[in-house]
Write a protein that holds these residues in place. Structure first.
Motif, PDB file in Angstrom:
ATOM      1  N   PRO A   4       0.788  -1.232   0.000  1.00 20.85           N
ATOM      2  CA  PRO A   4       0.000   0.000   0.000  1.00 20.85           C
ATOM      3  C   PRO A   4       0.817   1.278   0.000  1.00 20.85           C
ATOM      4  O   PRO A   4       0.296   2.326  -0.299  1.00 20.85           O
ATOM      5  CB  PRO A   4      -0.813  -0.119   1.296  1.00 20.85           C
ATOM      6  CG  PRO A   4       0.060  -0.943   2.194  1.00 20.85           C
ATOM      7  CD  PRO A   4       0.749  -1.913   1.294  1.00 20.85           C
ATOM      8  N   ARG A   5       2.091   1.231   0.368  1.00 19.30           N
ATOM      9  CA  ARG A   5       2.831   2.476   0.573  1.00 19.30           C
ATOM     10  C   ARG A   5       4.129   2.506  -0.223  1.00 19.30           C
ATOM     11  O   ARG A   5       5.192   2.753   0.324  1.00 19.30           O
ATOM     12  CB  ARG A   5       3.106   2.673   2.064  1.00 19.30           C
ATOM     13  CG  ARG A   5       1.835   2.858   2.892  1.00 19.30           C
ATOM     14  CD  ARG A   5       2.155   3.065   4.359  1.00 19.30           C
ATOM     15  NE  ARG A   5       0.959   3.334   5.134  1.00 19.30           N
ATOM     16  CZ  ARG A   5       0.177   2.405   5.639  1.00 19.30           C
ATOM     17  NH1 ARG A   5       0.469   1.133   5.452  1.00 19.30           N
ATOM     18  NH2 ARG A   5      -0.896   2.728   6.329  1.00 19.30           N
ATOM     19  N   ILE A   6       4.053   2.211  -1.504  1.00 15.38           N
ATOM     20  CA  ILE A   6       5.238   2.276  -2.332  1.00 15.38           C
ATOM     21  C   ILE A   6       4.980   3.124  -3.567  1.00 15.38           C
ATOM     22  O   ILE A   6       3.857   3.221  -4.053  1.00 15.38           O
ATOM     23  CB  ILE A   6       5.711   0.871  -2.783  1.00 15.38           C
ATOM     24  CG1 ILE A   6       4.631   0.180  -3.632  1.00 15.38           C
ATOM     25  CG2 ILE A   6       6.088   0.011  -1.592  1.00 15.38           C
ATOM     26  CD1 ILE A   6       5.115  -1.082  -4.305  1.00 15.38           C
ATOM     27  N   ASP A   7       6.030   3.770  -4.024  1.00 13.31           N
ATOM     28  CA  ASP A   7       6.040   4.382  -5.340  1.00 13.31           C
ATOM     29  C   ASP A   7       7.258   3.808  -6.051  1.00 13.31           C
ATOM     30  O   ASP A   7       8.083   3.133  -5.440  1.00 13.31           O
ATOM     31  CB  ASP A   7       6.122   5.904  -5.241  1.00 13.31           C
ATOM     32  CG  ASP A   7       5.650   6.592  -6.520  1.00 13.31           C
ATOM     33  OD1 ASP A   7       5.550   5.909  -7.563  1.00 13.31           O
ATOM     34  OD2 ASP A   7       5.395   7.808  -6.481  1.00 13.31           O
ATOM     35  N   VAL A   8       7.374   4.050  -7.312  1.00 15.40           N
ATOM     36  CA  VAL A   8       8.426   3.416  -8.102  1.00 15.40           C
ATOM     37  C   VAL A   8       9.120   4.439  -8.984  1.00 15.40           C
ATOM     38  O   VAL A   8       8.473   5.281  -9.608  1.00 15.40           O
ATOM     39  CB  VAL A   8       7.841   2.294  -8.998  1.00 15.40           C
ATOM     40  CG1 VAL A   8       8.944   1.674  -9.857  1.00 15.40           C
ATOM     41  CG2 VAL A   8       7.164   1.229  -8.153  1.00 15.40           C
ATOM     42  N   LEU A   9      10.440   4.362  -9.019  1.00 12.56           N
ATOM     43  CA  LEU A   9      11.253   5.075  -9.998  1.00 12.56           C
ATOM     44  C   LEU A   9      12.059   4.018 -10.729  1.00 12.56           C
ATOM     45  O   LEU A   9      12.853   3.302 -10.111  1.00 12.56           O
ATOM     46  CB  LEU A   9      12.190   6.068  -9.306  1.00 12.56           C
ATOM     47  CG  LEU A   9      13.386   6.581 -10.136  1.00 12.56           C
ATOM     48  CD1 LEU A   9      12.917   7.301 -11.387  1.00 12.56           C
ATOM     49  CD2 LEU A   9      14.278   7.484  -9.290  1.00 12.56           C
ATOM     50  N   THR A  12      11.791  10.737  -2.308  1.00 14.57           N
ATOM     51  CA  THR A  12      11.062   9.702  -1.572  1.00 14.57           C
ATOM     52  C   THR A  12      11.667   8.318  -1.776  1.00 14.57           C
ATOM     53  O   THR A  12      11.055   7.319  -1.416  1.00 14.57           O
ATOM     54  CB  THR A  12       9.582   9.689  -2.001  1.00 14.57           C
ATOM     55  OG1 THR A  12       9.491   9.477  -3.420  1.00 14.57           O
ATOM     56  CG2 THR A  12       8.902  11.012  -1.660  1.00 14.57           C
ATOM     57  N   THR A  13      12.851   8.258  -2.351  1.00 10.60           N
ATOM     58  CA  THR A  13      13.511   6.968  -2.581  1.00 10.60           C
ATOM     59  C   THR A  13      14.246   6.521  -1.318  1.00 10.60           C
ATOM     60  O   THR A  13      15.089   7.239  -0.798  1.00 10.60           O
ATOM     61  CB  THR A  13      14.516   7.068  -3.745  1.00 10.60           C
ATOM     62  OG1 THR A  13      13.807   7.345  -4.958  1.00 10.60           O
ATOM     63  CG2 THR A  13      15.287   5.764  -3.909  1.00 10.60           C
ATOM     64  N   GLU A  45      20.249  10.176  -2.165  1.00 11.17           N
ATOM     65  CA  GLU A  45      20.697  10.637  -0.847  1.00 11.17           C
ATOM     66  C   GLU A  45      20.808  12.156  -0.806  1.00 11.17           C
ATOM     67  O   GLU A  45      20.477  12.785   0.207  1.00 11.17           O
ATOM     68  CB  GLU A  45      22.038   9.991  -0.514  1.00 11.17           C
ATOM     69  CG  GLU A  45      21.924   8.506  -0.212  1.00 11.17           C
ATOM     70  CD  GLU A  45      23.270   7.818  -0.018  1.00 11.17           C
ATOM     71  OE1 GLU A  45      23.278   6.682   0.495  1.00 11.17           O
ATOM     72  OE2 GLU A  45      24.295   8.416  -0.390  1.00 11.17           O
ATOM     73  N   LYS A  46      21.241  12.745  -1.901  1.00 12.90           N
ATOM     74  CA  LYS A  46      21.357  14.203  -1.961  1.00 12.90           C
ATOM     75  C   LYS A  46      19.978  14.855  -1.849  1.00 12.90           C
ATOM     76  O   LYS A  46      19.796  15.832  -1.114  1.00 12.90           O
ATOM     77  CB  LYS A  46      22.023  14.616  -3.276  1.00 12.90           C
ATOM     78  CG  LYS A  46      22.162  16.119  -3.482  1.00 12.90           C
ATOM     79  CD  LYS A  46      22.878  16.416  -4.793  1.00 12.90           C
ATOM     80  CE  LYS A  46      23.013  17.925  -5.017  1.00 12.90           C
ATOM     81  NZ  LYS A  46      21.704  18.571  -5.225  1.00 12.90           N
ATOM     82  N   GLN A  47      18.997  14.315  -2.565  1.00  7.82           N
ATOM     83  CA  GLN A  47      17.654  14.898  -2.545  1.00  7.82           C
ATOM     84  C   GLN A  47      16.895  14.562  -1.257  1.00  7.82           C
ATOM     85  O   GLN A  47      16.127  15.374  -0.757  1.00  7.82           O
ATOM     86  CB  GLN A  47      16.837  14.407  -3.755  1.00  7.82           C
ATOM     87  CG  GLN A  47      17.328  14.915  -5.095  1.00  7.82           C
ATOM     88  CD  GLN A  47      17.153  16.421  -5.254  1.00  7.82           C
ATOM     89  OE1 GLN A  47      16.461  17.074  -4.473  1.00  7.82           O
ATOM     90  NE2 GLN A  47      17.793  16.986  -6.262  1.00  7.82           N
ATOM     91  N   ARG A  48      17.141  13.376  -0.719  1.00  9.60           N
ATOM     92  CA  ARG A  48      16.414  12.921   0.464  1.00  9.60           C
ATOM     93  C   ARG A  48      17.015  13.453   1.761  1.00  9.60           C
ATOM     94  O   ARG A  48      16.323  13.585   2.769  1.00  9.60           O
ATOM     95  CB  ARG A  48      16.407  11.384   0.478  1.00  9.60           C
ATOM     96  CG  ARG A  48      15.402  10.768   1.437  1.00  9.60           C
ATOM     97  CD  ARG A  48      15.232   9.286   1.147  1.00  9.60           C
ATOM     98  NE  ARG A  48      14.212   8.720   2.020  1.00  9.60           N
ATOM     99  CZ  ARG A  48      14.442   7.801   2.955  1.00  9.60           C
ATOM    100  NH1 ARG A  48      15.663   7.342   3.131  1.00  9.60           N
ATOM    101  NH2 ARG A  48      13.465   7.323   3.701  1.00  9.60           N
ATOM    102  N   VAL A  60      20.480   6.058   1.696  1.00 14.65           N
ATOM    103  CA  VAL A  60      19.584   5.192   0.933  1.00 14.65           C
ATOM    104  C   VAL A  60      20.272   3.846   0.781  1.00 14.65           C
ATOM    105  O   VAL A  60      21.444   3.783   0.389  1.00 14.65           O
ATOM    106  CB  VAL A  60      19.287   5.793  -0.460  1.00 14.65           C
ATOM    107  CG1 VAL A  60      18.533   4.794  -1.329  1.00 14.65           C
ATOM    108  CG2 VAL A  60      18.504   7.092  -0.316  1.00 14.65           C
ATOM    109  N   SER A  61      19.584   2.775   1.108  1.00 10.41           N
ATOM    110  CA  SER A  61      20.187   1.444   0.994  1.00 10.41           C
ATOM    111  C   SER A  61      20.126   0.952  -0.447  1.00 10.41           C
ATOM    112  O   SER A  61      19.288   1.391  -1.234  1.00 10.41           O
ATOM    113  CB  SER A  61      19.476   0.453   1.924  1.00 10.41           C
ATOM    114  OG  SER A  61      18.113   0.325   1.563  1.00 10.41           O
TER     115      SER A  61
END
Length: 324
Positions: free
Chosen positions: A27-32, A146-147, A179-182, A186-187
């Protein structure tokens, strides 16, 4: 909405039934999706089908807390951004590569964030039914913010993460851009599709495994050295990739550099063999060790550093035809 495959008949025909994402357990994912230039140009039909799924998910009448594709698309729509369901990004149409590996090879970068910025600028082009390489930097930036997890498939045993420059240039570059944007780590994990075991493996664990079994494996080192110029080049490329992973994924294990220096530079017999076979490759091997020290990726002893500097100067003088 999500797509769930339903086999019919012999299994050769597969249709997709759209179901609410919450029913599929995600329910709580988006995709790039970051597409290689080869995939982008070879599988246009698949790209268009995937684009359809993202568009229909964004338009589905579902609560935003159960459909993050819709949530983010609506947020972008409120900003007046077109094609807010775009999720498939690659390099400019007709062009290939993130250019991150070129920066690393040339040593033309100051920080990992700079490498991430290069990746982002080269991968802000959207593909699907509507877009054929249109620049959508606002959409990409929102998705990067959001990644939290990067997943890369490895489909061949022939090339690993340390064998070629493209892995750190793309997966590593994406990780650093996110990581720069967030504003936080990020793993990254990898799935080996050629194996029966498709358990995702963490990036650092895979890098340690590869460096232990290849670059730092005495049998591999001797095999490469015995191949002459080509083998020396392969060793050199892996040292460049080690710098690339340091810049994009912050992989800076001292033991890898220590053992590489002892194996290829400070072992007099090996160093002479590589220098005779391919002096430019040997100079690059030593140069990458010095670069790692200069960038803070490695903390060698002062004695080891001085020996490496002397080796570099000797090889450089020989290549330039300088006699002292």
């Amino acid at each position: 909405m999500g797509a769930e495959p339903i086999k019919e008949g012999t299994g050769r025909i597969v249709r997709y039934e759209l179901k609410p994402l919450a029913e599929l357990g995600h329910p709580r994912i988006d995709v790039l999706a970051n597409l290689s230039g080869i995939f982008r140009d070879s599988f246009v039909n698949i790209i268009e089908l995937l684009d359809d799924l993202f568009k229909r998910a964004a338009e589905a009448e579902e609560p935003e807390d159960q459909n993050f594709i819709r949530k983010h698309a609506l947020a972008l729509q409120a900003q007046g951004i077109e094609n807010n369901s775009a999720r498939l990004f690659s390099n400019p149409a007709g062009d290939f590569g993130s250019l991150v590996n070129e920066q690393v090879t040339d040593g033309n970068w100051e920080s990992g964030e700079e490498l991430g910025k290069t990746w982002e600028s080269r991968n802000s082009f959207s593909y699907g039914r509507q877009d054929k390489g249109q620049a959508r930097p606002e959409v990409l930036t929102q998705l990067l913010k959001t990644t939290s997890q990067v997943v890369q498939e490895i489909d061949s045993v022939e090339y690993g993460l340390t064998d070629i420059q493209e892995y750190y240039a793309n997966t590593g570059g994406l990780k650093k851009a996110a990581e720069k944007q967030r504003g936080k780590k990020v793993s990254a994990s990898f799935v080996e599709s050629f194996s029966k075991d498709t358990t995702p493996r963490q990036l650092d664990d895979l890098l340690r495994l590869e460096y232990r079994t290849k670059l730092l494996n005495p049998k591999w080192a001797e095999a490469m050295a015995s191949q002459g110029s080509g083998g020396a080049y392969e060793i050199s490329q892996r040292m460049t990739a080690l710098i690339g992973w340091g810049g994009t994924a912050d992989f800076t294990d001292d033991w890898v550099y220590d053992q590489a220096a002892d194996t290829y530079a400070l072992d007099a017999e090996m160093a002479e063999k590589l220098r005779q076979a391919n002096p430019e490759a040997f100079r690059n091997i030593v140069a990458r060790m010095l670069e790692a020290s200069g960038r803070g990726f490695w903390q060698p002893s002062e004695d080891k550093l001085q020996k490496l500097q002397a080796l570099y100067e000797l090889t450089d003088e020989e290549l330039e035809g300088v006699t002292v």
